[in-house]
Design a protein around this motif. Structure first.
Motif, PDB file in Angstrom:
ATOM      1  N   LEU A   1      43.851  40.708  46.598  1.00 11.09           N
ATOM      2  CA  LEU A   1      42.394  40.696  46.702  1.00 11.09           C
ATOM      3  C   LEU A   1      41.880  41.519  47.879  1.00 11.09           C
ATOM      4  O   LEU A   1      40.748  41.996  47.859  1.00 11.09           O
ATOM      5  N   ASN A   2      42.714  41.688  48.899  1.00 14.06           N
ATOM      6  CA  ASN A   2      42.313  42.452  50.082  1.00 14.06           C
ATOM      7  C   ASN A   2      42.582  43.944  49.973  1.00 14.06           C
ATOM      8  O   ASN A   2      42.203  44.702  50.862  1.00 14.06           O
TER       9      ASN A   2
ATOM     10  N   GLU B   1      38.968  31.446  37.056  1.00 18.65           N
ATOM     11  CA  GLU B   1      38.473  31.351  38.427  1.00 18.65           C
ATOM     12  C   GLU B   1      38.085  32.702  38.999  1.00 18.65           C
ATOM     13  O   GLU B   1      37.156  32.807  39.793  1.00 18.65           O
ATOM     14  N   LEU B   2      38.823  33.737  38.626  1.00 16.96           N
ATOM     15  CA  LEU B   2      38.620  35.063  39.219  1.00 16.96           C
ATOM     16  C   LEU B   2      37.919  36.044  38.286  1.00 16.96           C
ATOM     17  O   LEU B   2      37.872  37.239  38.557  1.00 16.96           O
ATOM     18  N   SER B   3      37.367  35.551  37.196  1.00 16.63           N
ATOM     19  CA  SER B   3      36.781  36.454  36.196  1.00 16.63           C
ATOM     20  C   SER B   3      35.608  37.264  36.735  1.00 16.63           C
ATOM     21  O   SER B   3      35.314  38.345  36.216  1.00 16.63           O
ATOM     22  N   ASN B   4      34.945  36.801  37.773  1.00 19.68           N
ATOM     23  CA  ASN B   4      33.819  37.548  38.352  1.00 19.68           C
ATOM     24  C   ASN B   4      34.256  38.473  39.490  1.00 19.68           C
ATOM     25  O   ASN B   4      33.414  39.146  40.073  1.00 19.68           O
ATOM     26  N   ASN B   5      35.534  38.483  39.798  1.00 18.54           N
ATOM     27  CA  ASN B   5      36.046  39.333  40.875  1.00 18.54           C
ATOM     28  C   ASN B   5      36.444  40.673  40.304  1.00 18.54           C
ATOM     29  O   ASN B   5      37.318  40.762  39.447  1.00 18.54           O
ATOM     30  N   ASP B   6      35.838  41.736  40.803  1.00 13.98           N
ATOM     31  CA  ASP B   6      36.133  43.062  40.257  1.00 13.98           C
ATOM     32  C   ASP B   6      37.311  43.743  40.932  1.00 13.98           C
ATOM     33  O   ASP B   6      37.611  44.900  40.653  1.00 13.98           O
ATOM     34  N   LYS B   7      38.020  43.020  41.804  1.00 14.01           N
ATOM     35  CA  LYS B   7      39.157  43.607  42.497  1.00 14.01           C
ATOM     36  C   LYS B   7      40.497  43.306  41.841  1.00 14.01           C
ATOM     37  O   LYS B   7      41.524  43.838  42.245  1.00 14.01           O
ATOM     38  N   ILE B   8      40.511  42.407  40.862  1.00 11.45           N
ATOM     39  CA  ILE B   8      41.795  41.996  40.304  1.00 11.45           C
ATOM     40  C   ILE B   8      41.697  41.700  38.803  1.00 11.45           C
ATOM     41  O   ILE B   8      40.688  41.227  38.321  1.00 11.45           O
ATOM     42  N   ASP B   9      42.769  42.030  38.124  1.00  9.05           N
ATOM     43  CA  ASP B   9      42.947  41.660  36.724  1.00  9.05           C
ATOM     44  C   ASP B   9      44.053  40.618  36.659  1.00  9.05           C
ATOM     45  O   ASP B   9      45.071  40.738  37.341  1.00  9.05           O
ATOM     46  N   ILE B  10      43.860  39.623  35.841  1.00  6.16           N
ATOM     47  CA  ILE B  10      44.877  38.584  35.675  1.00  6.16           C
ATOM     48  C   ILE B  10      45.368  38.668  34.243  1.00  6.16           C
ATOM     49  O   ILE B  10      44.617  38.757  33.323  1.00  6.16           O
TER      50      ILE B  10
ATOM     51  N   LYS C   1      42.171  47.799  48.775  1.00  4.51           N
ATOM     52  CA  LYS C   1      40.999  48.620  48.465  1.00  4.51           C
ATOM     53  C   LYS C   1      40.972  49.007  46.994  1.00  4.51           C
ATOM     54  O   LYS C   1      39.921  49.177  46.406  1.00  4.51           O
ATOM     55  N   LYS C   2      42.148  49.136  46.395  1.00  7.71           N
ATOM     56  CA  LYS C   2      42.239  49.491  44.982  1.00  7.71           C
ATOM     57  C   LYS C   2      42.273  48.221  44.135  1.00  7.71           C
ATOM     58  O   LYS C   2      42.706  47.168  44.584  1.00  7.71           O
ATOM     59  N   ARG C   3      41.842  48.364  42.904  1.00 10.14           N
ATOM     60  CA  ARG C   3      41.917  47.261  41.950  1.00 10.14           C
ATOM     61  C   ARG C   3      43.389  46.908  41.723  1.00 10.14           C
ATOM     62  O   ARG C   3      44.236  47.789  41.620  1.00 10.14           O
ATOM     63  N   SER C   4      43.700  45.644  41.640  1.00  5.37           N
ATOM     64  CA  SER C   4      45.071  45.168  41.493  1.00  5.37           C
ATOM     65  C   SER C   4      45.206  44.308  40.245  1.00  5.37           C
ATOM     66  O   SER C   4      44.223  43.947  39.617  1.00  5.37           O
ATOM     67  N   ALA C   5      46.442  43.949  39.955  1.00  4.86           N
ATOM     68  CA  ALA C   5      46.716  43.063  38.826  1.00  4.86           C
ATOM     69  C   ALA C   5      47.776  42.041  39.224  1.00  4.86           C
ATOM     70  O   ALA C   5      48.727  42.367  39.919  1.00  4.86           O
ATOM     71  N   LEU C   6      47.568  40.829  38.797  1.00  4.25           N
ATOM     72  CA  LEU C   6      48.554  39.769  38.972  1.00  4.25           C
ATOM     73  C   LEU C   6      49.136  39.479  37.594  1.00  4.25           C
ATOM     74  O   LEU C   6      48.392  39.178  36.659  1.00  4.25           O
ATOM     75  N   ILE C   7      50.437  39.599  37.476  1.00  7.50           N
ATOM     76  CA  ILE C   7      51.104  39.397  36.196  1.00  7.50           C
ATOM     77  C   ILE C   7      52.122  38.277  36.338  1.00  7.50           C
ATOM     78  O   ILE C   7      53.045  38.381  37.145  1.00  7.50           O
TER      79      ILE C   7
END
Length: 85
Positions: free
Chosen positions: A32-33, A76-85, A35-41
């Motif tokens: 989440l910290n 929980e994180l659906s409104n966060n534009d920094k990460i894809d789950i 700068k680039k968009r990330s993904a948790l798999i």
């Protein structure tokens, strides 16, 4: 289930439930910290979506946990534009 060794039971729960939660706890803030968009798999199994067969209750229950845990994180994180789950 009554024939499964206690160590195997504990190992399955530890690997598929406890460690998934702990690794997510460690890495999610780092992702989440960034700068680039990330993904948790999270890696699960199709077995987590099906009824079990003899000798698979703990494994299937633990994979079902991973599936639902990951879906809950997504919600929980659906409104966060920094990460894809």
């Amino acid at each position: 289930f009554d024939e499964i060794e206690t160590k195997k039971l504990k190992d399955t729960i530890d690997i598929n439930i406890t460690q998934v939660g702990m690794m997510t706890k460690v890495f999610l803030p780092k992702l989440l910290n960034r700068k680039k968009r990330s993904a948790l798999i999270n890696v699960s199994s199709m077995m987590g979506y099906f009824e079990g067969c003899a000798g698979t209750a703990t494994y299937i229950a633990s994979k079902t946990y991973v599936n639902f845990f990951t879906h809950a994180l997504y919600q929980e994180l659906s409104n966060n534009d920094k990460i894809d789950i």
